[in-house]
Design a protein around this motif. Structure first.
Motif: not given
Length: 366
Positions: A174-192
């Motif tokens: 249930g959370n696989v797709a969500i976690m993929a987006i969360v992981t990508a968002l966190r990567e961007w978040f760190r760069k931001s």
């Protein structure tokens, strides 16, 4: 110069004069990795669908009411010194509308800029009590930089998705797709965060204050026990020390985080402050907002790719060195990998054949 004059409906009241940047575009201070990570995020399968859905479903009004009802809103009557810093930061970066700012009771030092339609800045009591005036000014500038860059929307979505992923974790897949987006968002978040650190420096215009603030976030309010140079040496040791195992562990350690490690942020900011790009901004030569529409996406990608390539070439991290060697077609690649993971592969076998004679120089097996 920031001189305390009325501008765009708010008054700047700085403790000392600072250079102002009329019409500055966020492109002036954005880290190339921030832009490229955001582009990669937008290309992630399913992100557009999730983004559009959440933009209409996120309870932003509820969020604003929550802070209005259970935090202290910064104004000329409440936390007036923060109000002055906020107005001054908006004046320096020429942000026309001053975002609402709240102080929230939380002993953990933190700050955030969230919101979909309009940004809201929130700082915790732990942060207010930890930092002095100049250190806090850099943090306020950091958050205003997030607002100017339009980061608040994606940060809000990350907060919501992180909470949602926890709620649906019990559902198989249930959370696989969500976690993929969360992981990508966190990567961007760190760069931001690297971009916003630069904005904080443009507002505070005091590198030592920015360094002290990062040190305090890492080690608490014990400046008499800490040293900026020693703190930066930690960043150097973190980047260059160890072998390939340590490089992998660094990646695993940073994945669940929303912020880069503080020593890394300090080193990145110091490097940017010494760069020609920073000096050009301080001299008044920078991209302007009215030129954003003419900015080339391809040029931004090219700049990001060039920055990443330069980072790989100059990095002292063992894994980055290996990547650079692969790109350069280095020989004995297998040997380099085995030596990088020496602790896992056991002792290095002795070379075949007789030992080299005195007439033949010994082979370098390192």
């Amino acid at each position: 110069m920031s001189d305390g004059h009325q501008h765009n409906g708010h008054e700047s009241v700085p403790s000392r004069q600072r250079r102002r940047f009329p019409g500055i575009s966020s492109r002036a201070y954005e880290h190339p990795a921030d832009r490229s990570a955001l582009v990669a995020l937008r290309k992630l399968s399913g992100f557009d669908t999730v983004f559009k859905a959440l933009s209409g479903l996120l309870p932003e009004r509820s969020l604003r009411l929550l802070f209005l009802s259970d935090s202290v809103r910064v104004s000329d009557r409440q936390f007036a010194h923060l109000n002055d810093m906020l107005r001054d930061a908006c004046y320096i970066l020429d942000l026309e509308k001053v975002p609402p700012m709240y102080v929230n009771q939380d002993p953990n030092p933190n700050a955030m800029c969230i919101g979909l339609d309009e940004p809201i800045i929130v700082v915790t009591t732990g942060l207010v009590e930890l930092l002095d005036e100049e250190e806090m000014r850099a943090v306020v500038g950091h958050e205003v930089g997030h607002a100017l860059s339009g980061h608040a929307v994606y940060r809000t979505i990350l907060l919501f998705l992180t909470s949602l992923a926890v709620r649906v974790a019990w559902i198989p897949l249930g959370n696989v797709a969500i976690m993929a987006i969360v992981t990508a968002l966190r990567e961007w978040f760190r760069k931001s965060e690297l971009s916003a650190d630069r904005a904080g420096l443009l507002v505070g215009q005091d590198l030592q204050a920015s360094m002290r603030g990062l040190m305090k976030i890492a080690g608490g309010n014990h400046l008499h026990e800490m040293n900026v140079d020693a703190f930066l040496e930690q960043a150097e040791e973190y980047e260059s020390g160890g072998d390939l195992r340590d490089s992998v562990l660094k990646i695993l350690n940073v994945l669940p985080r929303t912020h880069p490690f503080t020593t890394v942020r300090a080193a990145e900011l110091k490097k940017w402050e010494a760069s020609r790009d920073f000096q050009r901004i301080m001299d008044g030569h920078y991209p302007r907002r009215d030129e954003d529409g003419d900015a080339s996406v391809r040029d931004s990608w090219r700049e990001s790719a060039s920055a990443y390539a330069s980072e790989v070439r100059t990095s002292k991290d063992p894994l980055m060195k290996l990547v650079n060697d692969i790109a350069g077609g280095a020989g004995d690649l297998g040997g380099r990998v085995r030596r990088g993971f020496g602790g896992f592969t056991g002792p290095k076998p002795a070379p075949d054949g007789p030992p080299p004679s005195g007439d033949e120089p010994p082979r370098d097996n390192t």
